[in-house]
Design an enzyme around this catalytic site. Structure first.
Site, mmCIF file in Angstrom:
data_model
loop_
_atom_site.group_PDB
_atom_site.id
_atom_site.type_symbol
_atom_site.label_atom_id
_atom_site.label_comp_id
_atom_site.label_asym_id
_atom_site.label_seq_id
_atom_site.Cartn_x
_atom_site.Cartn_y
_atom_site.Cartn_z
ATOM 1 N N ARG B 30 54.105 -55.829 10.742
ATOM 2 C CA ARG B 30 55.059 -55.392 9.736
ATOM 3 C C ARG B 30 54.936 -56.206 8.594
ATOM 4 O O ARG B 30 55.193 -55.982 7.319
ATOM 5 C CB ARG B 30 56.375 -54.820 9.997
ATOM 6 N N SER B 57 63.930 -55.537 7.783
ATOM 7 C CA SER B 57 62.768 -55.280 8.990
ATOM 8 C C SER B 57 61.866 -54.403 8.746
ATOM 9 O O SER B 57 60.743 -54.615 9.442
ATOM 10 C CB SER B 57 63.683 -54.804 10.244
ATOM 11 N N GLU B 78 66.310 -40.321 6.150
ATOM 12 C CA GLU B 78 65.046 -40.416 6.360
ATOM 13 C C GLU B 78 64.478 -39.025 6.235
ATOM 14 O O GLU B 78 63.233 -39.098 5.484
ATOM 15 C CB GLU B 78 64.586 -40.691 7.768
ATOM 16 N N PHE B 103 62.323 -42.854 13.432
ATOM 17 C CA PHE B 103 63.004 -41.934 12.257
ATOM 18 C C PHE B 103 62.181 -41.636 11.324
ATOM 19 O O PHE B 103 62.400 -40.333 10.817
ATOM 20 C CB PHE B 103 64.055 -42.865 11.578
ATOM 21 N N HIS B 129 58.362 -50.676 13.922
ATOM 22 C CA HIS B 129 59.124 -50.984 15.056
ATOM 23 C C HIS B 129 58.394 -49.780 16.234
ATOM 24 O O HIS B 129 59.257 -49.341 16.603
ATOM 25 C CB HIS B 129 60.481 -50.731 15.116
ATOM 26 N N ASP B 137 66.204 -53.257 22.102
ATOM 27 C CA ASP B 137 66.971 -51.967 21.719
ATOM 28 C C ASP B 137 66.783 -50.791 22.459
ATOM 29 O O ASP B 137 67.797 -49.988 22.265
ATOM 30 C CB ASP B 137 66.353 -51.734 19.976
ATOM 31 N N ARG B 187 56.994 -54.509 15.742
ATOM 32 C CA ARG B 187 58.328 -55.442 15.368
ATOM 33 C C ARG B 187 57.703 -56.655 15.882
ATOM 34 O O ARG B 187 57.918 -57.822 15.015
ATOM 35 C CB ARG B 187 59.510 -54.862 16.275
HETATM 36 C C1 LIG Z 1 68.544 -42.322 11.781
HETATM 37 C C2 LIG Z 1 68.421 -43.774 11.616
HETATM 38 N N1 LIG Z 1 67.981 -44.480 10.555
HETATM 39 C C3 LIG Z 1 68.151 -45.777 10.575
HETATM 40 C C4 LIG Z 1 68.795 -46.315 11.600
HETATM 41 C C5 LIG Z 1 68.797 -48.045 11.667
HETATM 42 N N2 LIG Z 1 70.182 -48.281 11.346
HETATM 43 C C6 LIG Z 1 70.827 -48.862 12.331
HETATM 44 S S1 LIG Z 1 72.477 -48.937 11.933
HETATM 45 C C7 LIG Z 1 72.017 -48.761 10.451
HETATM 46 C C8 LIG Z 1 72.991 -48.651 9.285
HETATM 47 C C9 LIG Z 1 74.363 -49.598 9.661
HETATM 48 O O1 LIG Z 1 75.557 -49.228 8.890
HETATM 49 P P1 LIG Z 1 76.745 -48.700 9.816
HETATM 50 O O2 LIG Z 1 76.168 -47.571 10.405
HETATM 51 O O3 LIG Z 1 77.746 -48.354 8.903
HETATM 52 O O4 LIG Z 1 76.913 -49.654 10.906
HETATM 53 P P2 LIG Z 1 77.749 -51.140 10.640
HETATM 54 O O5 LIG Z 1 76.820 -52.136 10.308
HETATM 55 O O6 LIG Z 1 79.008 -50.777 9.823
HETATM 56 O O7 LIG Z 1 78.033 -51.264 12.271
HETATM 57 C C10 LIG Z 1 70.848 -48.375 10.267
HETATM 58 C C11 LIG Z 1 70.166 -48.026 8.942
HETATM 59 C C12 LIG Z 1 69.200 -45.748 12.610
HETATM 60 N N3 LIG Z 1 69.690 -46.567 13.795
HETATM 61 N N4 LIG Z 1 69.071 -44.384 12.772
#
Ligand SMILES: Cc1ncc(C[n+]2csc(CCOP(=O)(O)OP(=O)(O)O)c2C)c(N)n1
Ligand SMILES: [Mg+2]
Lengths: 296, 335
Positions: B30, B57, B78, B103, B129, B137, B187
Site C-alpha cells: 500500500r 492506512s 464506499e 469495502f 488490506h 482484524d 496491509r
Molecule cells: C464499511 C466500512 N468502511 C470502512 C470501515 C473502516 N472503519 C473502521 S471504524 C471506522 C470509523 C470510525 O469511526 P466510528 O465508527 O465513529 O468509531 P469510533 O472511532 O468512534 O469508535 C472506519 C472508517 C469499516 N469498518 N466499514
C-alpha cells in the site's frame, strides 16, 4: 436470565471493571480499538445488567432481547460485558484476536454464542435489527425487543438511512437504537470529515422518537431505554453523548486512539509507550466513582 | 544472491541482490500506492483521489498532503464514493478511490459494476488490506474474493502488485490507462524483492525464474514464497519456472502458454480464493488452450480468521512448504 436488581453504584463499579478488562485485553492482543469500547462501557453495562432480558447460560433462549452491535470494532466492550455477565470465563478475554479464539477481532456469530450477528464493516447493523424487529412485531408477534448499538461515523453510510426509513414506515416500536455519539472517526472529528448534525432532526424526520442523553450516566441510559419501551408506533433512537476513551485521561476525546491499544506505540503528545498501560489501569482503579458524570 | 538462484534467475528480471537474505527490506505494498499516486498526480492534473475515512492506512494521505485541493474525503460511504468517482470520470477527471478491499470493491460492488464498468468510466479502484495477512482484524476485514468480483466485470482490468516497488509502478501505469482498473494492495510489510530495473508493463507477465519441469504462476506478495519454493526445489534437482502474473486481467496468454507448453505442469499461487481468482483464471485459459495438470495454492472456499499474519499464511497453506508440495504433486500428475 439476570433477575437481580443492581444499584447504580454497583453498575458503576461493573462498568469500571469492564473498562479495566478492555485495557488488559487490548494489551494482551497487541492490536485493536481503544476509544470506542471505553466510551461505550456504561451503555453496555446498563444493557446487560439492567435493561435487557437475557440468559447468559442460554444464549439462544427464544424470549431474549436481541442486541445487534453494528460497529463491530468496539467488540472488546461487548466481550468484556458478556464475560462479566457470565456468558464465558473472564480469562477467555485474554484470547482476543488470537488464532483459534472465539473472540475474533471483529465479532462473529458463528464463533461466539450470544453475539447475535457478525459485524465490522460499518452500516449494516440497523437493517438487521429492523429485520428482526419486523419479524418480532408482525410475523411472530413476540415480546422480545431489539437493541442496536451503532457508531456515529456509520451514520455517514447510506444503508443506515434505508434502514431508518424502513423502521419508521413500519412503526417498529420494539426497536431501540443507540448511537455512540463520540464525535470522532478515523480521519478526524465527524463534523470535519462529514458533518452529521442535526442528527436529532434527521431521525425525527424519519419518524423516529429521539432521546438525547449523557452516555456515561447510568441512570439516564436506563431511563431512556425504559422510556423507549413505552413509546408506541415509533422506533426509538437514543443519541448517547459519550467521551471516546472515557476513563483514561490521555485517550479522552482524541481520535488518534480510535484503533490502537495502549503500550504499543509512542504517539506524539501522549505518555511514553512503556507508561501508557500503567497510567490507564491506575487511573481506572483510582477514578472509580468519579468516572460517572452527574451521579453521586 | 545465492549462487544457485542466480543461475536460474532471469537476468532481465533484475531481482533484488538480497532476495533471500534475512535483512531484506520490507514495506507494505500500500505504500507503493501512496507513492504512485503522488508521482502520477504530478504528471496528470486530472487525477483526483477519494477516500472513505481511511486516508492513513490506504496511504492516500501521501497524495492528500501533496495535493490537498485534489483530495476528496467522502466519509464512511464506499457506495457513494464509487459513484461520485464515476461522475467525476464522466466529467473528464481520473479519480482513484481508496479503501479496504473488503469495502471497495466489496461493499460497493454494484455501483462499480454499473456506474464504473458498464459506463466504462475512467475510475481506478484501490483495495487495500486484501488477503488473510491482514491478521488479527479477522474475516470481516480480510478480502479474499475481490479479484473474483472485479475479474468478471467487462471493461475492468485487475492488477495485483508483488511488492511496494511494483505497486508504485502499477499505480502510475493504471493512471495512464483509459478506463476502469482494480489495484490490489496488502496491509503487512512484505519483502522488496524486485528493483527499479525490474520490468513492469501492464498486461505482460514477467519470467522471474527460468526452469523446465513446471511453471509457477503467481501474483501479489506471495510470489516471494513461490520464488523461495523454486529456489529450494532447485537444490533438490527440480527446475521450476516462475512467472509474475501481476496483471490478472487480461492474462498474458502469450507468456503463459509459451512457458506451459514447455513445462507441461502448472501451480498457481495467490492470497485469494482459488475460485474466481488467478487459479481460476489460469485454469480457464489452460483448459481451452493447453490442457495440462494444474495445482492451485490459494484459499479453499473458507473465510479468514483472526491470528498473526505468519500464523494465518501457514494455516491457510500459502507458504513455501505448501508450494513445494504442490509442485511435487503436479509433477506426479504430469503425463
Ligand atoms: C464499511 C466500512 N468502511 C470502512 C470501515 C473502516 N472503519 C473502521 S471504524 C471506522 C470509523 C470510525 O469511526 P466510528 O465508527 O465513529 O468509531 P469510533 O472511532 O468512534 O469508535 C472506519 C472508517 C469499516 N469498518 N466499514
Ligand atoms: Mg465515532
Amino acid at each position: 436470565m439476570i433477575k437481580r436488581q443492581y444499584s447504580i453504584e454497583e453498575l458503576e463499579k461493573i462498568a469500571n471493571e469492564i473498562r479495566q478488562d478492555i485495557i488488559k485485553m487490548l494489551v494482551e492482543a497487541g492490536s485493536g480499538h481503544s476509544a470506542g469500547p471505553l466510551g461505550m462501557a456504561d451503555v453496555f453495562c446498563a444493557l446487560y445488567f439492567a435493561v435487557m432480558n437475557h440468559d447468559p447460560k442460554n444464549p439462544a433462549w427464544e424470549e431474549r432481547d436481541r442486541l445487534i452491535l453494528s460497529n463491530g470494532h468496539i467488540c472488546p466492550v461487548r466481550y468484556a460485558t458478556m464475560a462479566r455477565a457470565g456468558y464465558f470465563p473472564l480469562k477467555e478475554l485474554m484470547t482476543l484476536r488470537k488464532f483459534g479464539s472465539r473472540l475474533q477481532g471483529h465479532p462473529e456469530r458463528e464463533k461466539l454464542p450470544g453475539v447475535e450477528t457478525t459485524s465490522g464493516p460499518l452500516g449494516s447493523g440497523l437493517s438487521q435489527a429492523a429485520g428482526m424487529a419486523y419479524v418480532g412485531k408482525y410475523i411472530d408477534k413476540t415480546r422480545w425487543r431489539v437493541y442496536c448499538a451503532m457508531s456515529d461515523a456509520e451514520q455517514e453510510s447510506g444503508q443506515i438511512w434505508e434502514a431508518a426509513m424502513f423502521a419508521g414506515k413500519n412503526r417498529l416500536d420494539n426497536l431501540t437504537a443507540i448511537i455512540d455519539r463520540n464525535n470522532i472517526q478515523i480521519d478526524g472529528c465527524t463534523e470535519d470529515v462529514m458533518p452529521l448534525e442535526p442528527l436529532k432532526a434527521k431521525y425525527e424526520a424519519f419518524n423516529w422518537h429521539v432521546l438525547e442523553i449523557d452516555g456515561h450516566n447510568l441512570e439516564q441510559i436506563i431511563d431512556a431505554c425504559n422510556q423507549a419501551k413505552a413509546i408506541h408506533q415509533k422506533p426509538t433512537i437514543i443519541i448517547a453523548q459519550t467521551i471516546p476513551g472515557k476513563g483514561v485521561s490521555y485517550m479522552e476525546n482524541d481520535f488518534k486512539w480510535h484503533g490502537v491499544p495502549p503500550g504499543i506505540s509512542d504517539i506524539p503528545g501522549e505518555p511514553p509507550k512503556n507508561q501508557q498501560v500503567k497510567i490507564a489501569l491506575k487511573e481506572l482503579r483510582t477514578l472509580h466513582g468519579k468516572i460517572v458524570s452527574e451521579h453521586e | 544472491m545465492a549462487k544457485l538462484f542466480q543461475n536460474m534467475s532471469n537476468s532481465k528480471a533484475h531481482l533484488a541482490e538480497k532476495i533471500f537474505e534475512k535483512d531484506i527490506e520490507k514495506i507494505p505494498t500500500r505504500n507503493g500506492y501512496g507513492e504512485g499516486l503522488v508521482e502520477a498526480g504530478e504528471k496528470d492534473k486530472r487525477i483526483l483521489v477519494l477516500c472513505a475515512d481511511l486516508s492513513e492506512s490506504t496511504r492516500s494521505e501521501y497524495f492528500q498532503k501533496k495535493f490537498p485541493e485534489r483530495f476528496v474525503e467522502v466519509g464512511v460511504a464506499e457506495q457513494n464514493m464509487a459513484s461520485l468517482a464515476a461522475g467525476m470520470a464522466l466529467a473528464g477527471k481520473v479519480p482513484f478511490i481508496s479503501s479496504y478491499a473488503a469495502f471497495s470493491p466489496g461493499r460497493n460492488n454494484e455501483q462499480i459494476r454499473t456506474t464504473v464498468a458498464l459506463n466504462n468510466a475512467n475510475v481506478k479502484i484501490a483495495g487495500a488490506h486484501a488477503g488473510i495477512s491482514v491478521g488479527p482484524d479477522g474475516a470481516t476485514h480480510q478480502a479474499l474474493e475481490d479479484i473474483a468480483l472485479m475479474r468478471v466485470l467487462p471493461n475492468m482490468r485487475v492488477i495485483v502488485p508483488c511488492d511496494a516497488i511494483e505497486a508504485k509502478k502499477a499505480t502510475v501505469a493504471a493512471a495512464a490507462i483509459e478506463g476502469p482498473v482494480y489495484l490490489r494492495f496488502a496491509r503487512e510489510k512484505t519483502p522488496l524483492f524486485t528493483t527499479l530495473q525490474t520490468p513492469f508493463q501492464f498486461g505482460r507477465a514477467e519470467i522471474f525464474l527460468q526452469g523446465k519441469d513446471a511453471t509457477i504462476i503467481a501474483c501479489g506478495p506471495v510470489l516471494y514464497e513461490a520464488l523461495l519454493a523454486a529456489h529450494l526445489l532447485e537444490k533438490q534437482g527440480v527446475s521450476v519456472e516462475v512467472l509474475n502474473s501481476h496483471t490478472v486481467k487480461p492474462l498474458d496468454k502469450k507468456t503463459i502458454l509459451q512457458s506451459v507448453s514447455k513445462t507441461k505442469a502448472v501451480v498457481t499461487v495467490e492470497e485469494h480464493q482459488i475460485a474466481g481468482g488467478l487459479g481460476g483464471a489460469v485454469a480457464e485459459l489452460l483448459s481451452r488452450e493447453c490442457p495440462v495438470p494444474v495445482e492451485c495454492i490459494g484459499v479453499q472456499d473458507r473465510f479468514g480468521e483472526s491470528g498473526s499474519p505468519d500464523e494465518l499464511m501457514d494455516a491457510f497453506g500459502l507458504t513455501h512448504p505448501h508450494i513445494i508440495k504442490a509442485v511435487k504433486k503436479v509433477l506426479k500428475r504430469k503425463v
